[in-house]
Design an enzyme around this catalytic site. Structure first.
Site, PDB file in Angstrom:
ATOM      1  N   HIS A 289       1.821   6.388  -7.890  1.00 12.08           N
ATOM      2  CA  HIS A 289       0.901   5.342  -8.346  1.00 12.08           C
ATOM      3  C   HIS A 289       1.463   3.924  -8.198  1.00 12.08           C
ATOM      4  CE1 HIS A 289      -2.553   3.559 -10.222  1.00 12.08           C
ATOM      5  NE2 HIS A 289      -1.949   3.248 -11.345  1.00 12.08           N
TER       6      HIS A 289
ATOM      7  N   ASN B  89      -5.612   8.314  -9.020  1.00 11.65           N
ATOM      8  CA  ASN B  89      -6.840   7.553  -9.282  1.00 11.65           C
ATOM      9  C   ASN B  89      -7.698   7.429  -8.032  1.00 11.65           C
ATOM     10  OD1 ASN B  89      -4.509   5.848  -8.615  1.00 11.65           O
ATOM     11  ND2 ASN B  89      -5.932   4.133  -8.690  1.00 11.65           N
ATOM     12  N   HIS B  90      -7.057   7.356  -6.846  1.00 14.48           N
ATOM     13  CA  HIS B  90      -7.849   7.195  -5.621  1.00 14.48           C
ATOM     14  C   HIS B  90      -8.528   8.489  -5.175  1.00 14.48           C
ATOM     15  CE1 HIS B  90      -7.404   3.004  -4.692  1.00 14.48           C
ATOM     16  NE2 HIS B  90      -6.148   3.075  -5.084  1.00 14.48           N
TER      17      HIS B  90
ATOM     18  N   ASP C  50      -2.829  10.576  -5.153  1.00 14.11           N
ATOM     19  CA  ASP C  50      -3.366   9.577  -4.225  1.00 14.11           C
ATOM     20  C   ASP C  50      -3.194  10.031  -2.783  1.00 14.11           C
ATOM     21  OD1 ASP C  50      -4.503   7.925  -6.064  1.00 14.11           O
ATOM     22  OD2 ASP C  50      -3.236   6.178  -5.676  1.00 14.11           O
TER      23      ASP C  50
ATOM     24  N   GLN D 204       3.971   3.169  -6.425  1.00 14.67           N
ATOM     25  CA  GLN D 204       4.453   3.109  -5.039  1.00 14.67           C
ATOM     26  C   GLN D 204       5.839   2.459  -4.936  1.00 14.67           C
ATOM     27  OE1 GLN D 204      -0.192   2.772  -3.786  1.00 14.67           O
ATOM     28  NE2 GLN D 204       1.224   2.095  -2.225  1.00 14.67           N
TER      29      GLN D 204
ATOM     30  N   ARG E  12      -0.356  -6.524  -0.853  1.00 14.90           N
ATOM     31  CA  ARG E  12      -0.423  -6.439  -2.311  1.00 14.90           C
ATOM     32  C   ARG E  12       0.397  -7.548  -2.990  1.00 14.90           C
ATOM     33  NH1 ARG E  12      -1.039  -1.352  -5.367  1.00 14.90           N
ATOM     34  NH2 ARG E  12      -0.038  -1.559  -7.389  1.00 14.90           N
TER      35      ARG E  12
ATOM     36  N   ARG F 264      -6.741  -4.554   0.671  1.00 15.20           N
ATOM     37  CA  ARG F 264      -5.690  -3.544   0.743  1.00 15.20           C
ATOM     38  C   ARG F 264      -4.699  -3.710   1.898  1.00 15.20           C
ATOM     39  NH1 ARG F 264      -5.851  -1.418  -4.214  1.00 15.20           N
ATOM     40  NH2 ARG F 264      -4.518   0.233  -3.427  1.00 15.20           N
TER      41      ARG F 264
ATOM     42  N   ASP G 148     -12.195   7.850  -5.412  1.00 13.20           N
ATOM     43  CA  ASP G 148     -12.886   6.849  -4.595  1.00 13.20           C
ATOM     44  C   ASP G 148     -14.146   7.425  -3.961  1.00 13.20           C
ATOM     45  OD1 ASP G 148     -10.998   4.986  -5.208  1.00 13.20           O
ATOM     46  OD2 ASP G 148      -9.854   5.213  -3.361  1.00 13.20           O
TER      47      ASP G 148
ATOM     48  N   HIS H 197       0.719  10.957 -11.732  1.00  7.41           N
ATOM     49  CA  HIS H 197       0.232   9.745 -11.077  1.00  7.41           C
ATOM     50  C   HIS H 197       0.038   8.707 -12.179  1.00  7.41           C
ATOM     51  CE1 HIS H 197      -1.166   7.785  -7.458  1.00  7.41           C
ATOM     52  NE2 HIS H 197      -2.025   7.151  -8.231  1.00  7.41           N
TER      53      HIS H 197
ATOM     54  N   HIS I  95      -2.143   8.297   0.830  1.00  9.87           N
ATOM     55  CA  HIS I  95      -3.210   7.364   1.202  1.00  9.87           C
ATOM     56  C   HIS I  95      -3.664   7.498   2.656  1.00  9.87           C
ATOM     57  CE1 HIS I  95      -3.697   5.291  -2.550  1.00  9.87           C
ATOM     58  NE2 HIS I  95      -2.405   5.034  -2.654  1.00  9.87           N
TER      59      HIS I  95
ATOM     60  N   ASP J 145       1.378   9.106  -3.036  1.00  4.12           N
ATOM     61  CA  ASP J 145       0.599   8.000  -2.461  1.00  4.12           C
ATOM     62  C   ASP J 145       0.538   8.065  -0.934  1.00  4.12           C
ATOM     63  OD1 ASP J 145      -0.078   6.074  -4.894  1.00  4.12           O
ATOM     64  OD2 ASP J 145       1.938   6.881  -5.192  1.00  4.12           O
TER      65      ASP J 145
ATOM     66  N   ARG K  34      -2.281 -10.279  -4.940  1.00  3.23           N
ATOM     67  CA  ARG K  34      -2.344 -10.092  -6.392  1.00  3.23           C
ATOM     68  C   ARG K  34      -1.664 -11.241  -7.146  1.00  3.23           C
ATOM     69  NH1 ARG K  34      -2.887  -3.882  -8.018  1.00  3.23           N
ATOM     70  NH2 ARG K  34      -4.119  -3.256  -6.232  1.00  3.23           N
TER      71      ARG K  34
HETATM   72 ZN   LIG Z   1      -2.650   5.207  -7.662  1.00  2.67          ZN
END
Ligand SMILES: [Zn+2]
Length: 537
Positions: A257, A125-126, A93, A259, A362, A397, A129, A224, A52, A50, A366
């Site tokens: 994922h 998954n990212h 990620d 994190q 987050r 985010r 994007d 992930h 990112h 991650d 959430r």
């Molecule tokens: Zn992820």
């Protein structure tokens, strides 16, 4: 003659002893025996996840790939001096989260990973994007394989990426298989993933296991999938815990994922599950010894990369390193500096200000509505001339600190380049829609924030609804602002993008928010703080 027989007998005993040590391993395909030479082999597995977009250190000097390279080089030197081998893995990620990286399609991050010498990465998954051609370009930039055993193309039924790679670590062969969360299907822009088939990671890993064990002494999953306490994954797809539990033969999982900083590996079904938090804050270091088919963890540590903690000195708060400072690698700085400067120039311009922090972490958005969620919803409502707006918390985010706001701050909040859209629907349909959205559970990206709405949802039933302070008329038409991600069915929202009455404005969400902030600065946070308009039971 007698001497010869004795020798043969002794040799037989040695062979049996070796064999029994090796065959005491659980599941094993017989076509290749694991390395069984009676020697101790040292293997150190380093891992991050991650990332990112955090190729550069943060404003406090924490993290960054230049310090990460120094750290990895030091560990390699130390382990190799003791006759061991090092492999370096990423749990995926790589993409999305820092504007200067996002604007360059994570090129600096991937180049940085090349220079540090990553051996393989899971596909997160990212990674989806961006449109697929960009991801394919990234796979070409990477000098290490992106691995995903459970992602298939629908057009030809072939895997999109290599499922696994076999690494040589000293005398050992290490199989690394990549697995990607099924959350990708619901959390990615459906336009990007619609031509892909994400299959069950456990089924794919089980099917490949004999092949991996045939070629390797050790099997590692770079995943992930997410780690969840006791495997309780809630609304998320099942994670590493299920993989470990249901697939025999995975020695180590280097995950991502969710994190999580796993300061000690979670051990399930003899599998070590590891994860190194996020953003390159730590490098996970697992020191193993391997002997005659048995892999043992001797030490595990999350090594902080110039992380700092807040302390009070002489009545003033200051930040100090929690471990010793790691110097930045000059070669890496030379590589990354031009990218960082390019990003700085574009994004450092002040666009407005706020009189208090706008909460978007987050752990906040959430679970409950925040002033930032409301602000975003109002910006989208205003741009589209809508009566109300909804925004999924997964689309928020980061927080915006008190003080000046730059475009970079805004892009951190909304890094996905979603488009602002609106939908015109009857009061009756609106009630049905809001009943679904208002029931989205906390602790998920689906949890919604609203503007223009007063409502109560109880046990999944809409009990009260006002729009603009007025009762909703079943036969009247209402305009609702919503982002393109949610409209296309992302996060499990009702798919509305193909309905009559739906319009995608093409405005990018971050640009809409930036302009709203510009127009309304200084932002008075109290004005946007939710006051219990939306009640969920
Ligand atoms: Zn992820």
């Amino acid at each position: 003659m007698r001497v010869f027989n004795l020798f043969r007998y002794a040799w037989l005993i040695v062979c049996i002893a070796l064999l029994s040590a090796c065959s005491s391993e659980p599941v094993k395909d017989s076509s290749k025996s694991k390395l069984c030479d009676g020697k101790v082999h040292r293997l150190t597995v380093l891992h991050t996840n991650d990332n990112h977009g955090h190729f550069w250190r943060n404003h406090r000097g924490e993290g960054g790939m230049a310090a990460r390279k120094t750290l990895v080089d030091q560990i390699r030197k130390e382990v190799e001096a003791e006759g061991g081998a090092v492999i370096l893995l990423s749990g995926g990620d790589i993409n999305t989260g820092v504007p200067s990286s996002d604007l360059l399609d994570a090129l600096p991050d991937i180049k940085g990973m090349n220079l540090i010498g990553y051996d393989a990465s899971a596909v997160g998954n990212h990674e989806f994007d961006n449109p697929l051609p960009i991801l394919m370009q990234q796979a070409k930039w990477a000098e290490f394989p992106l691995l995903a055993a459970n992602i298939y193309r629908r057009d030809n039924g072939q895997r999109l990426f290599k499922p696994y790679t076999i690494l040589t670590a000293g005398d050992l062969k290490v199989a690394v298989i990549g697995l990607t969360t099924l959350d990708t299907v619901t959390t990615s822009n459906p336009d990007v993933v619609k031509d892909l088939d994400f299959r069950d990671p456990v089924t794919e890993a089980t099917a490949l296991m004999p092949e991996l064990q045939k070629q390797a002494d050790i099997v590692i999953a770079a995943t992930h999938l997410g780690w969840y306490f006791r495997g309780e994954h809630g609304v998320n797809a099942p994670g590493d815990y299920r993989l470990a539990n249901e697939v025999d033969g995975v020695d180590v999982i280097a995950g991502g994922h969710s994190q999580d900083p796993l300061f000690r590996p979670d051990i399930k079904n003899s599998t070590y599950i590891m994860q190194a938090f996020e953003w390159g804050k730590y490098v996970g270091r697992a020191d193993f010894i391997y002997r005659d088919g048995i892999l043992k963890l001797t030490e595990y540590r999350l090594v902080p990369v110039n992380l700092k903690e807040k302390v009070i000195r002489d009545g003033k708060k200051t930040y100090v390193y929690i471990d010793k400072q790691i110097p930045e690698d000059p070669e890496m700085l030379d590589l990354l500096m031009p990218y960082q400067q390019k990003g700085e120039e574009r994004l450092s311009v002040k666009v407005g200000s706020t009189n208090a922090r706008l909460p978007g972490d987050r752990a906040e958005v959430r679970f409950h509505e925040t002033a930032l969620g409301r602000l975003i919803a109002m910006a989208q409502m205003e741009r589209t001339g809508a009566d109300l707006a909804v925004i999924n918390s997964g689309g928020i985010r980061a927080s915006i600190p008190e003080g000046d706001i730059t475009y970079r701050d805004v892009l951190k909040v909304q890094p996905f380049s979603n488009q602002v859209s609106y939908y015109e629907l009857s009061g009756k349909d609106l009630k049905n829609y809001l009943q679904v959205i208002g029931s989205m559970p906390p602790d998920s990206g689906a949890f919604a924030h609203f503007a223009g709405v007063t409502m109560t949802v109880e046990d999944g039933m809409l009990k009260k609804l006002l729009v603009g302070g007025k009762k909703v008329d079943d036969n009247k038409t209402y305009r609702m602002a919503v982002n393109s991600f949610s409209a296309s069915g992302g996060d499990g929202y009702p798919k509305i993008e193909d309905k009559p009455g739906f319009i995608n404005t093409g405005y990018i969400d971050a640009e809409v928010l930036k302009e709203y902030i510009q127009k309304n600065s200084p932002i008075d946070v109290k004005k946007y703080a939710p006051k219990g308009e939306v009640k969920r039971y």
